[in-house]
Design a protein around this motif. Sequence first.
Motif, PDB file in Angstrom:
ATOM      1  N   SER A 179       4.148  12.394   2.919  1.00 47.88           N
ATOM      2  CA  SER A 179       3.763  13.330   1.850  1.00 47.88           C
ATOM      3  C   SER A 179       3.775  14.776   2.346  1.00 47.88           C
ATOM      4  O   SER A 179       3.345  15.675   1.630  1.00 47.88           O
ATOM      5  CB  SER A 179       2.390  12.945   1.295  1.00 47.88           C
ATOM      6  N   THR A 206       3.347   4.717  -4.090  1.00 52.91           N
ATOM      7  CA  THR A 206       2.506   5.197  -5.198  1.00 52.91           C
ATOM      8  C   THR A 206       3.356   5.237  -6.470  1.00 52.91           C
ATOM      9  O   THR A 206       4.560   5.464  -6.418  1.00 52.91           O
ATOM     10  CB  THR A 206       1.946   6.602  -4.933  1.00 52.91           C
ATOM     11  N   THR A 207       2.692   5.020  -7.592  1.00 56.17           N
ATOM     12  CA  THR A 207       3.399   4.921  -8.871  1.00 56.17           C
ATOM     13  C   THR A 207       2.748   5.820  -9.901  1.00 56.17           C
ATOM     14  O   THR A 207       1.524   5.912  -9.938  1.00 56.17           O
ATOM     15  CB  THR A 207       3.299   3.466  -9.394  1.00 56.17           C
ATOM     16  N   ARG A 208       3.562   6.477 -10.704  1.00 53.01           N
ATOM     17  CA  ARG A 208       3.047   7.291 -11.817  1.00 53.01           C
ATOM     18  C   ARG A 208       3.929   7.099 -13.037  1.00 53.01           C
ATOM     19  O   ARG A 208       5.120   6.830 -12.897  1.00 53.01           O
ATOM     20  CB  ARG A 208       3.105   8.769 -11.455  1.00 53.01           C
ATOM     21  N   ASP A 239       6.951   6.622  -5.396  1.00 52.33           N
ATOM     22  CA  ASP A 239       7.126   7.426  -4.178  1.00 52.33           C
ATOM     23  C   ASP A 239       6.730   6.624  -2.954  1.00 52.33           C
ATOM     24  O   ASP A 239       5.734   5.898  -2.990  1.00 52.33           O
ATOM     25  CB  ASP A 239       6.223   8.662  -4.216  1.00 52.33           C
ATOM     26  N   GLU A 261       0.778  -1.249   0.000  1.00 55.16           N
ATOM     27  CA  GLU A 261       0.000   0.000   0.000  1.00 55.16           C
ATOM     28  C   GLU A 261       0.814   1.307   0.000  1.00 55.16           C
ATOM     29  O   GLU A 261       0.541   2.187  -0.821  1.00 55.16           O
ATOM     30  CB  GLU A 261      -0.952  -0.028   1.212  1.00 55.16           C
TER      31      GLU A 261
END
Length: 366
Positions: free
Chosen positions: A74, A50-52, A70, A47
Amino acid sequence: MTELRDLTPHTAIASEQAARDGRQRRLLRTFLPELVSLERMLAEAPEPITTRVVDRVNMKDLSLPIYRADIGSSRPDVPVVLLVGGVHGLERIGSQVVLAWLQTLLARVTWDENLAGLLQKVRITLLPILNPGGMYLNQRSNPNGVDLMRNAPITAQDRSAFLLGGQRFSPCLPWYTGDPEQGMEPENRALESVIQELLPGRPFSVALDCHSGFGMKDQIWFPYAYRRRPMRRIASVMALKLIWEQAYPNHDYRFEPQSRHYLTHGDLWDYFYKLVNRENAGVFLPLTLEMGSWRWIRKRPRQLLRLQGFFNPLVPHRHKRVLRSHLSWIDFLVNAAASHENWLPAREEESMLREAAIMHWYRDSQ
Ligand SMILES: [Zn+2]
């Protein structure tokens, strides 16, 4: 043919797409296995990551993503560690070192409470394959023939190394800077937008860009590449070097400004260093890991028969050793970033460390 005639147009397109996808996957498994590993890791990642896709590099029949991952806090005021690999497509080991570290992190994050605590204090951003087109083609430059490390809008102040320092003659020769009128290449613009979004306003940030191919030793290079004078944040590099060497005396990196080796035009990290530090009170240190590939060649001269052999360890046990040998250094950078307040020089220490840095690295060029 009969099968195609029998299909409705929609299913025909879908099956063509599936055939294309299958072909693309086979090509990637053969020519860009690092991207396949990265996608698998990210697909199975727990979890907190995060992926972009920050951009895509389009080639004939292929569209290659540039991934950003990332993990960590945050909050906009925590320090950042930025890990980059694959800038030079031939130096695959750079990407592989970043991926090896990411694999360890993802495995530990599911159970390690200390790591979870650390990730509340720091943000880690990874771009493990910045130049997927170059890696796919097994060439140093991107698919346009541009050396991404010579492509930033910055000009060497003294005589740069002939050709190696960046040349504008032709994309058919190595170290091509690209056409300055055209601006930076898409891969570099993608990295710039990540940096612009991520780093300004941070109290401390550090980048590690992983390369290979120069010398017998592993080296940590820092700016400048465009001139021989010390950068303004040199005291912070000296402080980082000292705490590393005190804590890990048996590791053997040589810290040096890139200008000690040769001057170049268009150095990406000189450009980002200036961009981020110019308008910020915080400190941004862009470092480059230059893994010394001459050792691997000396132990196995046959490597020179393959272009890859110049830049990558090809013997399996040596390859594994390289992948594990940089884990401590990257862990150290994350811990040092999270605890930067405890070692980053205060005003009174800064002038002393700056003097020490000048004595150590710049005595010859003063
Ligand atoms: Zn390189």
